[in-house]
Structures are given as structure tokens and as C-alpha cells.
Enzyme design. Structure first.
Site, mmCIF file in Angstrom:
data_model
loop_
_atom_site.group_PDB
_atom_site.id
_atom_site.type_symbol
_atom_site.label_atom_id
_atom_site.label_comp_id
_atom_site.label_asym_id
_atom_site.label_seq_id
_atom_site.Cartn_x
_atom_site.Cartn_y
_atom_site.Cartn_z
ATOM 1 N N LYS A 70 -3.526 16.394 -8.384
ATOM 2 C CA LYS A 70 -2.644 16.354 -9.564
ATOM 3 C C LYS A 70 -1.760 17.609 -9.618
ATOM 4 O O LYS A 70 -0.602 17.533 -10.041
ATOM 5 C CB LYS A 70 -3.466 16.208 -10.846
ATOM 6 C CG LYS A 70 -4.138 14.836 -11.004
ATOM 7 C CD LYS A 70 -3.157 13.684 -10.903
ATOM 8 C CE LYS A 70 -3.754 12.354 -11.320
ATOM 9 N NZ LYS A 70 -2.861 11.215 -10.970
ATOM 10 N N TYR A 97 -13.934 16.654 -11.350
ATOM 11 C CA TYR A 97 -12.609 16.124 -11.020
ATOM 12 C C TYR A 97 -12.197 16.598 -9.615
ATOM 13 O O TYR A 97 -11.464 15.926 -8.909
ATOM 14 C CB TYR A 97 -11.593 16.541 -12.088
ATOM 15 C CG TYR A 97 -10.494 15.526 -12.282
ATOM 16 C CD1 TYR A 97 -10.717 14.357 -12.998
ATOM 17 C CD2 TYR A 97 -9.236 15.729 -11.730
ATOM 18 C CE1 TYR A 97 -9.705 13.419 -13.162
ATOM 19 C CE2 TYR A 97 -8.224 14.807 -11.894
ATOM 20 C CZ TYR A 97 -8.461 13.659 -12.601
ATOM 21 O OH TYR A 97 -7.459 12.737 -12.759
ATOM 22 N N ALA A 101 -9.772 3.276 -12.645
ATOM 23 C CA ALA A 101 -9.771 4.543 -11.897
ATOM 24 C C ALA A 101 -10.681 5.561 -12.597
ATOM 25 O O ALA A 101 -11.411 6.311 -11.949
ATOM 26 C CB ALA A 101 -8.348 5.081 -11.781
ATOM 27 N N ASP A 141 0.890 -1.173 0.000
ATOM 28 C CA ASP A 141 0.000 0.000 0.000
ATOM 29 C C ASP A 141 0.920 1.213 0.000
ATOM 30 O O ASP A 141 1.775 1.367 0.894
ATOM 31 C CB ASP A 141 -0.877 -0.033 1.266
ATOM 32 C CG ASP A 141 -1.870 1.132 1.290
ATOM 33 O OD1 ASP A 141 -1.521 2.233 0.800
ATOM 34 O OD2 ASP A 141 -2.971 0.937 1.812
ATOM 35 N N THR A 197 -9.950 3.343 -17.901
ATOM 36 C CA THR A 197 -9.353 2.428 -16.914
ATOM 37 C C THR A 197 -10.306 2.302 -15.725
ATOM 38 O O THR A 197 -11.310 3.022 -15.650
ATOM 39 C CB THR A 197 -8.003 2.976 -16.408
ATOM 40 O OG1 THR A 197 -8.267 4.227 -15.732
ATOM 41 C CG2 THR A 197 -7.014 3.229 -17.532
#
Ligand code: NAP
Length: 261
Positions: free
Chosen positions: A164, A157, A197, A66, A195
Site C-alpha cells: 500500500k 498487515y 479480501a 488478470d 469484504t
């Protein structure tokens, strides 16, 4: 003729869930170029998928870790040291935000969701680099994956855009410090890709379709194109590039609005 031969090179890829993962797209290129690759995965449920993906490659190392656990990172890098001795390439392909943080208003982001998102998606790059540092040598290269929502508002987002932005700033600070040892640190800003995610981002399909329509190339970039950029940045071909956010998005980020044509 220039050819990329990474035989004898050792790499670590953190964050492969399945064949669609951007981490796998980069790993495939590294493996094809002859590198020996270690993979870390968050939970044991992911191991069978990784065993399946890597079954045709020799010398692969699979370890649970993790990315937010100091103990897991200590054990991971100890295992890599014992098996590989050094690392030439390190890939951080990890991101997570609680679903509720992307469903509501950014204004309503809780401190807990903020901390979780930034810890998993940005701080883990810093801790990964710190743990990797003793194994990195002159010419080693580190990459991660970011998205343009760090620079411009992408609806929903939310806190992931902030994470990010932190990841991109961390890339510059890490590059500045690790450059003294000849280690490069860059991040790839990928356009939207289908994907696991991405599935947790509300309205992802709309984002995906709109990016393709706006892009100068009239389509989205592919995960294979992310893989090829990853291979380039991890190789000696990119020896003068560090601290950068490098886009692979079919150009969609340069457009302020869609052109009529
Ligand atoms: P993905 O296949 O779901 O990969 C994300 C990986 O992160 C999964 O393997 C996930 O493991 C892992 N992860 C999450 N929390 C972790 C933790 N605490 N410790 C270790 N691993 C953890 O999705 P992806 O799209 O390829 O994501 C890879 C990177 O690309 C992310 O940074 C993402 O933000 C970035 N990116 C994606 C896109 C896109 O459109 N897909 C665009 C630009 C950038 P679990 O499955 O166990 O959660």
C-alpha cells in the site's frame, strides 16, 4: 443546485468480486450518475456474480483480465477502445497477499510472497495506467484503494502494508506524469470494511472493532461512503485534486489513541 450527471461518460472498474466489494460500491455510484461502466474480473468464476450485479444496467461491458498479465491487459483495453472509444474514469480495486505472508512475522516474508503482493497490489496500478493512457483525455480521472497500514504498523498487515505504501507513492509519480495530459490520479484510503479480501487478514474483526471505537465518528466508514468519495474524485467536482491519498475512515487514522469519554 449541484448535481452529478455522468451520462455520456465511460468508466472501467477493475476488481469487483461481489456486492460487498469496494469496487462495486464505487461502480454503483458511477452507474447511478449515468456513466457507462466496463468491469474486468480476474477469473471466469466471477462472471456470473457480475452478470447478476449489473443486470439492470444497460451498456455494461464485462471482460476477464488478470491485472498481472500484459496479454490480458492488452486485450482488455483493446475491447474497451472498440466498445467505448475513450475512458473518463478508471478504478483500480485490486489487492492480494498470500495468506502465509499475513500470518507470520513480517521479518519472515519470503521474496516470492513480497513479489506477488507488490506485483498484484501495486505494480498493477502502473501497468493499468500505461494501458489506459491512450484512452484517457483531458479531465479523465484514475483512482485506487489503499489502507492506513501504509503509514503506521497494523499487526499482521505485514507485506500488504508495504504494497500500500508503494501504491501511494506510485499514485504521486503517476499523477506527476499524467497531469501533463490533464489526467488526475488519486487513491482512497478506506477504513476497514467487511469484504472477501478483508476476510483473509488474520485478526480482521479485532482491527474492525478497534477502528470503530477509536474513530471520532464512533463507527467505521461504510462502503457507500467509499463509493461517494470515489464518485467525487472521478467527477469534475474534484478537478483540482491529484496525487493525493484521500481518507474515508470516520477519522480513525487521526487518532494516536482512543479517547476516554
Ligand atoms: P474484494 O471484494 O475481495 O476485491 C478485491 C478484488 O481484487 C477481487 O475482485 C479479486 O479477484 C481482485 N484481484 C485479486 N488479484 C487480482 C488479479 N491478479 N487480477 C485481477 N483482479 C484481482 O475486496 P475489497 O476489500 O473490495 O478490495 C478492493 C481494494 O480495496 C483492495 O485494493 C483492498 O486492499 C482495498 N482496501 C480494502 C479495505 C477493506 O477493509 N476491505 C480497506 C482499505 C483498502 P478474486 O476474487 O478473483 O481474487
Amino acid at each position: 443546485m449541484i448535481s452529478l450527471d455522468l451520462s455520456g461518460k465511460k468508466a472501467l472498474v477493475m476488481g469487483v468480486a461481489n456486492a460487498r466489494s469496494l469496487g462495486w460500491a464505487i461502480a454503483e455510484q458511477l452507474l447511478a450518475a449515468g456513466a457507462r461502466v466496463a468491469f474486468s474480473y480476474q477469473g471466469e468464476r466471477l462472471r456470473p456474480e457480475l452478470e447478476k450485479l449489473t443486470k439492470d444496467y444497460s451498456g455494461v461491458l464485462l471482460r476477464q483480465a488478470d491485472a498481472t498479465s500484459e496479454d490480458d491487459l492488452t486485450a482488455l483495453f483493446a475491447a474497451i477502445k472498440a466498445e467505448f472509444g475513450q475512458l473518463d474514469a478508471v478504478v483500480h480495486a485490486i489487492g492480494f497477499a498470500p495468506r502465509e505472508a499475513m500470518e507470520g512475522r513480517f521479518l519472515d516474508t519470503t521474496a516470492a510472497d513480497w513479489n506477488t503482493t507488490l506485483s498484484v497490489s501495486a505494480y498493477s496500478l502502473v501497468s493499468m495506467c500505461r494501458h489506459a493512457e491512450p484512452l484517457l483525455t483531458e479531465g479523465s480521472s484514475v483512482i485506487s484503494l489503499t489502507y492506513h497500514a501504509s503509514q503506521k504498523v497494523v499487526p499482521k498487515y505485514n507485506v500488504m502494508g508495504v504494497a500500500k505504501a508503494a501504491l501511494e507513492a506510485a499514485t504521486r509519480y503517476l499523477a506527476a506524469e499524467m497531469g501533463a495530459k490533464g489526467v488526475r490520479v488519486n487513491t482512497i484510503s478506506a477504513g476497514p470494511m467487511r469484504t472477501i479480501a478483508a476476510r483473509s487478514i488474520p485478526g480482521f474483526s479485532t482491527m474492525y472493532d478497534q477502528a470503530a471505537k477509536a474513530a471520532p465518528l464512533g463507527r467505521n466508514a461504510t462502503s457507500q461512503e467509499v463509493g461517494k468519495l470515489g464518485l467525487f474524485l472521478l467527477s469534475d467536482l474534484a478537478s483540482g485534486i491529484t496525487g493525493q491519498v484521500v481518507y474515508v475512515d470516520a477519522g480513525s487514522s487521526v487518532m494516536a489513541m482512543k479517547m476516554d469519554n
